[in-house]
Design a protein around this motif. Structure first.
Motif, PDB file in Angstrom:
ATOM      1  N   VAL A   1     118.176  74.894 -21.572  1.00 11.24           N
ATOM      2  CA  VAL A   1     118.955  74.422 -22.717  1.00 11.24           C
ATOM      3  C   VAL A   1     118.888  72.902 -22.761  1.00 11.24           C
ATOM      4  CG1 VAL A   1     121.248  74.241 -23.747  1.00 11.24           C
ATOM      5  CG2 VAL A   1     120.527  76.396 -22.674  1.00 11.24           C
TER       6      VAL A   1
ATOM      7  N   ALA B   1     112.972  81.415 -28.563  1.00 14.61           N
ATOM      8  CA  ALA B   1     113.609  80.103 -28.617  1.00 14.61           C
ATOM      9  C   ALA B   1     114.610  80.119 -29.755  1.00 14.61           C
ATOM     10  CB  ALA B   1     112.571  79.002 -28.834  1.00 14.61           C
TER      11      ALA B   1
ATOM     12  N   GLU C   1     117.375  76.105 -27.147  1.00 17.42           N
ATOM     13  CA  GLU C   1     117.358  77.034 -26.017  1.00 17.42           C
ATOM     14  C   GLU C   1     116.029  77.772 -26.014  1.00 17.42           C
ATOM     15  OE1 GLU C   1     120.763  79.860 -24.601  1.00 17.42           O
ATOM     16  OE2 GLU C   1     119.586  80.986 -26.060  1.00 17.42           O
ATOM     17  N   ILE C   2     115.372  77.795 -24.858  1.00 17.02           N
ATOM     18  CA  ILE C   2     114.119  78.526 -24.704  1.00 17.02           C
ATOM     19  C   ILE C   2     114.266  79.479 -23.526  1.00 17.02           C
ATOM     20  CG2 ILE C   2     111.633  78.365 -24.261  1.00 17.02           C
ATOM     21  CD1 ILE C   2     111.648  75.606 -25.470  1.00 17.02           C
ATOM     22  N   ALA C   3     113.951  80.750 -23.754  1.00 17.13           N
ATOM     23  CA  ALA C   3     114.108  81.770 -22.716  1.00 17.13           C
ATOM     24  C   ALA C   3     112.780  82.463 -22.455  1.00 17.13           C
ATOM     25  CB  ALA C   3     115.154  82.796 -23.135  1.00 17.13           C
TER      26      ALA C   3
ATOM     27  N   ARG D   1     115.836  80.463 -18.317  1.00 18.31           N
ATOM     28  CA  ARG D   1     116.229  79.885 -19.602  1.00 18.31           C
ATOM     29  C   ARG D   1     116.516  78.404 -19.413  1.00 18.31           C
ATOM     30  NH1 ARG D   1     120.816  82.378 -20.156  1.00 18.31           N
ATOM     31  NH2 ARG D   1     122.134  80.596 -19.608  1.00 18.31           N
TER      32      ARG D   1
ATOM     33  N   ARG E   1     117.161  79.866 -13.529  1.00 20.29           N
ATOM     34  CA  ARG E   1     115.927  80.553 -13.159  1.00 20.29           C
ATOM     35  C   ARG E   1     116.231  81.926 -12.573  1.00 20.29           C
ATOM     36  NH1 ARG E   1     111.617  76.756 -12.996  1.00 20.29           N
ATOM     37  NH2 ARG E   1     112.302  74.601 -12.659  1.00 20.29           N
TER      38      ARG E   1
ATOM     39  N   LEU F   1     109.120  78.825 -16.842  1.00 20.74           N
ATOM     40  CA  LEU F   1     110.027  79.828 -17.423  1.00 20.74           C
ATOM     41  C   LEU F   1     109.324  81.175 -17.574  1.00 20.74           C
ATOM     42  CD1 LEU F   1     111.785  77.712 -20.206  1.00 20.74           C
ATOM     43  CD2 LEU F   1     112.682  78.307 -17.951  1.00 20.74           C
TER      44      LEU F   1
ATOM     45  N   ILE G   1     107.154  83.051 -22.212  1.00 25.55           N
ATOM     46  CA  ILE G   1     108.212  82.705 -23.158  1.00 25.55           C
ATOM     47  C   ILE G   1     108.459  83.879 -24.111  1.00 25.55           C
ATOM     48  CG2 ILE G   1     108.969  81.096 -24.949  1.00 25.55           C
ATOM     49  CD1 ILE G   1     108.805  79.948 -22.091  1.00 25.55           C
TER      50      ILE G   1
END
Length: 341
Positions: free
Chosen positions: A216, A109, A207-209, A214, A227, A103, A106
Motif C-alpha cells: 500500500v 491493483a 494498493e497492489i496485491a 500486498r 508478505r 509480490l 500480481i
C-alpha cells in the motif's frame, strides 16, 4: 505574452522555431492539442523533444506521432514524455518490488485518487478548460495521465477496459470529472481506478496485491507491505483446513526524500536530466514514447468504454475512437446552443 520575455527570442510556432535553428532541444508545453504538431515540426528538423503530458489528447494522435517519428529512421532525434512521477522514489521502489517478484504474481491493483478536487473557478479560469474542443477531455487528459502511465509501467500492457464516467457530474462542464474503470492487463492482473475532481477531502491510495503479498502506498514516505510466508496459490494446493490461510508478515519499506520542499520540481528535474542524458547518449529515458503512448491508449479506451457502456478490447481502431469523440463534441456544441450538422 512574449513582451514579458523581451530579451528572449520568440517565435510564432514550433515550425518557425525549427526553421530558425535556434535551439538544441525543446520542451513542448503548448496547449494539449498542439503537442503532437509542435513535436513533429521540431523532430523533423532534427531537434530532440520532451513532450509534457498528455503525449496527445487521444490515441489517434498518439499513434500518428509515433509513426511519423519512427518514420524518421534510426538516426531520428530523441522523443520523450514528461511522466516525471516515475522518478518519485516511492514509485521507483514499488516498480522494483513488483518487477522483482517481491509480490509474486500480481492479481489486482486498486487506485483511489480523489484528491484532485477543483472548484468551479478552476474550470472558469480559461475557456479551454473542461471542454472537448479545447482541452480534449477532462480527468483522463489533464489530471490522470501520470497515474495511467504508472499503472501500465507497473502492471504491463492493458488489453481491455470497462468504465463509467461522470460527464459534468460535479461541475458545469461537458467532459469527465469523475471516472471509475476496470482495467485488464495481459498478465492477468486487473486494476480498478476511481478518480474525481469533485470529491473533498479526497484520498490518494494505491494498493497492489499478488500471490506473495500486498503493498500500500498512501501519503507517506513508507511502503506498507504484508508478505505471505508461502505464496497464496502454493498454499492453496497444500492446505488441509477449509479456512486455512498463509501466515502473513507485515513490514515497512522506508523510502525517503520523495517529497522535499519542492518535491514536484525535483521530479521535473529528474525527468529533464534523463532526457538530456538520452540526448547525449549517456543514459536512458524515464518515459520512452511508446510506453508513454499506452497512457493515451488507455485514456481513449476508457472514454470509448464509458460512452458505449460495455467492455472494450485494446487497441481500439481509429474509427471507433473518432466516432465517440465526434459524438462528445457534438453534444458539447448542442449544449452551447451551436447548430450541429
Amino acid at each position: 505574452a512574449l513582451a514579458a520575455w523581451s530579451t528572449v527570442p520568440g517565435f510564432a510556432d514550433a515550425a518557425a522555431l525549427a526553421a530558425a535553428n535556434a535551439c538544441d532541444a525543446a520542451v513542448i508545453a503548448t496547449p494539449h492539442r498542439d503537442h503532437p504538431v509542435s513535436a513533429l515540426s521540431l523532430l523533423r528538423a532534427g531537434i530532440p523533444c520532451l513532450v509534457e503530458k498528455p503525449f496527445a489528447v487521444d490515441a489517434i494522435a498518439a499513434r500518428a506521432l509515433l509513426a511519423a517519428w519512427r518514420g524518421l529512421g534510426p538516426a531520428r532525434p530523441v522523443l520523450a514524455v514528461n511522466h516525471m512521477q516515475r522518478s518519485d522514489p516511492r514509485h521507483q521502489a514499488l516498480h522494483r518490488l513488483v518487477a522483482g517478484g517481491g509480490l509474486g504474481r500480481i492479481q489486482r491493483a486498486h487506485w483511489t485518487i480523489t484528491d484532485w478536487y477543483r472548484p468551479d473557478a478552476y474550470y472558469r479560469s480559461s475557456p479551454w478548460r473542461g471542454t472537448w474542443s479545447g482541452e480534449g477531455g477532462g480527468l483522463l487528459v489533464n489530471q490522470l495521465p501520470h497515474q495511467l502511465d504508472l499503472l501500465c509501467w507497473l502492471l504491463g500492457e492493458p488489453v481491455a477496459v470497462t468504465a463509467r464516467c461522470g460527464f459534468g457530474a460535479h461541475h458545469a462542464v461537458t467532459v469527465e470529472d469523475e471516472v471509475q474503470a476496470i482495467i485488464e492487463f495481459a498478465s492477468g492482473a486487473v486494476a480498478t481506478l476511481v478518480s474525481s475532481t469533485g470529491e473533498a477531502p479526497g484520498d490518494n491510495r494505491l494498493e497492489i496485491a499478488g500471490t506473495g503479498g500486498r503493498v500500500v502506498v498512501e501519503g507517506t514516505d513508507d511502503l506498507r507491505i504484508v508478505r505471505n510466508a508461502l505464496a497464496s496459490d502454493a498454499f492453496s494446493r497444500t492446505a488441509t483446513g477449509i479456512f486455512d490461510r498463509p501466515a502473513a508478515i507485515a513490514e515497512t519499506l522506508a523510502v525517503r526524500g520523495w517529497q522535499p520542499a519542492d518535491g514536484r520540481g525535483v521530479q521535473h528535474a529528474a525527468s529533464l536530466a534523463a532526457f538530456l542524458g538520452a540526448v547525449r547518449g549517456t543514459g536512458d529515458l524515464l518515459a520512452p514514447p511508446d510506453e508513454a503512448a499506452r497512457a493515451v491508449e488507455l485514456a481513449s479506451a476508457i472514454h470509448v468504454a464509458a460512452h458505449q457502456g460495455r467492455r472494450v478490447a485494446l487497441p481500439i481502431p481509429d474509427e471507433g475512437i473518432r466516432t465517440v469523440l465526434a459524438d462528445f463534441q457534438a453534444r458539447e456544441r448542442a449544449a452551447a446552443g451551436v447548430a450541429v450538422g
